[in-house]
Design an enzyme around this catalytic site. Structure first.
Site, PDB file in Angstrom:
ATOM      1  N   ASN A 148      30.700  18.284 -29.581  1.00 21.46           N
ATOM      2  CA  ASN A 148      29.626  18.515 -30.556  1.00 21.46           C
ATOM      3  C   ASN A 148      29.215  17.127 -31.047  1.00 21.46           C
ATOM      4  O   ASN A 148      29.952  16.491 -31.792  1.00 21.46           O
ATOM      5  CB  ASN A 148      30.179  19.377 -31.681  1.00 21.46           C
ATOM      6  N   GLN A 163      23.370  17.023 -33.965  1.00 22.67           N
ATOM      7  CA  GLN A 163      22.916  16.760 -35.329  1.00 22.67           C
ATOM      8  C   GLN A 163      22.843  15.254 -35.577  1.00 22.67           C
ATOM      9  O   GLN A 163      23.604  14.469 -34.988  1.00 22.67           O
ATOM     10  CB  GLN A 163      23.868  17.375 -36.371  1.00 22.67           C
ATOM     11  N   ASN A 167      18.928  18.752 -37.616  1.00 17.43           N
ATOM     12  CA  ASN A 167      19.098  19.299 -36.275  1.00 17.43           C
ATOM     13  C   ASN A 167      18.185  18.567 -35.292  1.00 17.43           C
ATOM     14  O   ASN A 167      17.290  17.814 -35.692  1.00 17.43           O
ATOM     15  CB  ASN A 167      18.774  20.796 -36.275  1.00 17.43           C
ATOM     16  N   CYS A 194      27.434  20.289 -41.786  1.00 18.05           N
ATOM     17  CA  CYS A 194      27.821  20.136 -40.387  1.00 18.05           C
ATOM     18  C   CYS A 194      29.291  19.731 -40.376  1.00 18.05           C
ATOM     19  O   CYS A 194      29.635  18.585 -40.688  1.00 18.05           O
ATOM     20  CB  CYS A 194      26.964  19.084 -39.691  1.00 18.05           C
ATOM     21  N   ASN A 215      31.789  19.399 -38.003  1.00 21.18           N
ATOM     22  CA  ASN A 215      32.343  18.402 -37.093  1.00 21.18           C
ATOM     23  C   ASN A 215      31.822  17.004 -37.393  1.00 21.18           C
ATOM     24  O   ASN A 215      32.560  16.021 -37.289  1.00 21.18           O
ATOM     25  CB  ASN A 215      32.043  18.778 -35.638  1.00 21.18           C
ATOM     26  N   GLY A 238      31.754  23.096 -35.983  1.00 26.18           N
ATOM     27  CA  GLY A 238      32.764  23.215 -37.022  1.00 26.18           C
ATOM     28  C   GLY A 238      32.474  24.318 -38.012  1.00 26.18           C
ATOM     29  O   GLY A 238      33.348  25.137 -38.326  1.00 26.18           O
ATOM     30  N   SER A 239      31.257  24.367 -38.532  1.00 25.92           N
ATOM     31  CA  SER A 239      30.933  25.414 -39.508  1.00 25.92           C
ATOM     32  C   SER A 239      30.990  26.793 -38.862  1.00 25.92           C
ATOM     33  O   SER A 239      31.408  27.770 -39.496  1.00 25.92           O
ATOM     34  CB  SER A 239      29.566  25.157 -40.140  1.00 25.92           C
TER      35      SER A 239
END
EC number: 5.1.1.7
Length: 300
Positions: free
Chosen positions: A41, A74, A92, A101, A103, A239-240
Site C-alpha cells: 500500500n 495515497q 487519494n 490512512c 498504513n 490499514g483502515s
C-alpha cells in the site's frame, strides 16, 4: 530522479525556507518527497512542516499518475501540529481528500521515530489524535481510534442498522474516520473486485462513497481480505480497511477482537481494544526524490 540530501533518517532533513510556498511561488529548487509503503500500500510523503506548503487536487492527481508522475495509493502531507508531534493530511490518487490512512500513518510514524529516537508519537489527523508506538525490530503500531458504528457517523444516506445493510450480501458498515462496506464471502479470491468494488463504492447508501472489502474467515483469529479503496481502486493492502473488517467480524461473532488480516501485500495484526483499534506491522521507506521545477510548473 535526483536524490534528497542526506540526513539522520528517511524524513530528514525537513524542508528549509527555500520551499516556503513552493506551490504558489515556483523556485528552481524542486520539491523533495519520500516514497514509502506498508505491505505494498504505497504513498508519496511530502514534509511541509515550517513551510506553509499547500497541496492541490491537481498536484495529487498528477503525482498519483504512475506513468507521468510518481504513483501512489495515497499522498500524505506532514504539517506542524501544536500539542502533537506532527499532523497529517491525505489525498487519494483521484485528487479527493481522505480523513485517514492507516498504513501511511504507520509509515510516517516509523520514519519519524527513526529520525528523532522517540518510541511514542502523538499524530493529529482529521480523525483525531492518534497514538503510535515502536514495537521493536522495525515494527510499528498505530491506534486508529474507536470505530464509529452509527448510521449517521459513517455516514449512510438514511437511518438503519449498520450490522447488516439492505444490500445483496448483507454487508456491514463501519467508519474508521472514512466509510467502509465489508462483505463476508465464502471465497475472497473468486470475487471480481475490479467490477464489484466500483459498483459498491458509488452505492447510493454511501453519500461520501465507501471503501469496499471482501473478507473470508479463515479461523477465529485470521481473516483473508481484498480491498477496493474509494478514490484509488484495487490496492495490495489498506490499514483502515483492516481495522474496519476486524471490527465488523467481531460484531458479527465471526472472530475475536484480536486477529491477523491477510492481504495481497502481506499480513497485519489488528486488535480492537478498549482505547481504540490498534494496527501493527512492518513498513518500508523505498526512496527519496525531488520533483523537478518543470513538473511543478506544469501545474501552474
Amino acid at each position: 530522479m535526483a536524490a534528497a540530501r542526506r540526513g539522520q533518517g528517511p524524513l530528514a532533513p525537513r524542508f528549509d525556507q527555500d520551499y516556503v510556498g513552493a506551490m504558489r511561488d515556483r523556485t528552481d529548487t524542486g520539491l523533495p518527497f519520500q516514497k514509502m509503503h506498508g505491505l505494498g500500500n504505497d504513498f508519496v510523503v511530502i514534509d511541509g512542516r515550517g513551510t506553509g506548503l499547500s497541496v492541490t487536487p491537481a498536484l495529487a492527481r498528477r503525482l498519483g499518475d504512475r506513468h507521468r508522475g510518481v504513483g501512489f495509493d495515497q499522498l500524505a502531507l506532514i504539517e506542524d501540529a501544536p500539542g502533537a508531534d506532527l499532523a497529517l493530511r491525505f489525498w487519494n490518487a483521484d485528487g479527493s481528500e481522505s480523513s485517514t490512512c492507516g498504513n501511511a500513518t504507520r509509515c510516517i510514524a516509523r520514519a519519524e521515530m527513526d529520525r528523532t529516537g522517540k518510541a511514542r508519537l502523538a499524530i493529529r489527523t482529521e480523525r483525531g489524535l492518534l497514538a503510535a508506538k515502536d514495537e521493536g525490530d522495525g515494527i510499528t503500531s498505530v491506534n486508529m481510534g474507536p470505530p464509529r458504528l452509527l448510521w449517521h457517523e459513517i455516514p449512510l444516506a438514511q437511518e438503519m442498522d449498520t450490522l447488516e445493510l439492505p444490500i445483496e450480501g448483507a454487508p456491514t458498515a463501519t467508519s474508521m474516520g472514512n466509510p467502509h462496506c465489508t462483505f463476508f464471502v465464502p471465497d475472497a479470491e473468486v470475487v471480481d473486485l475490479l467490477a464489484f468494488g466500483p459498483a459498491h463504492e458509488h452505492h447510493p447508501l454511501f453519500p461520501q462513497r465507501t471503501n469496499v472489502q471482501v473478507v473470508q474467515v479463515l479461523a477465529p483469529d485470521r481473516l483473508r481480505m481484498r480491498v477496493w479503496e474509494r478514490g484509488t481502486g484495487l490496492t495490495l493492502a489498506s490499514g483502515s480497511s483492516s481495522c474496519a473488517v476486524t471490527v465488523a467480524a467481531a460484531r458479527r461473532g465471526l472472530t475475536g477482537r484480536d486477529v491477523t488480516v491477510v492481504l495481497d501485500g502481506g499480513e497485519l495484526r489488528v486488535r480492537w481494544a478498549e482505547d481504540g483499534v490498534w494496527m501493527t506491522g512492518r513498513t518500508a521507506h523505498v526512496f527519496s526524490g525531488v520533483l523537478t521545477p518543470a513538473f511543478l510548473e506544469a501545474l501552474a
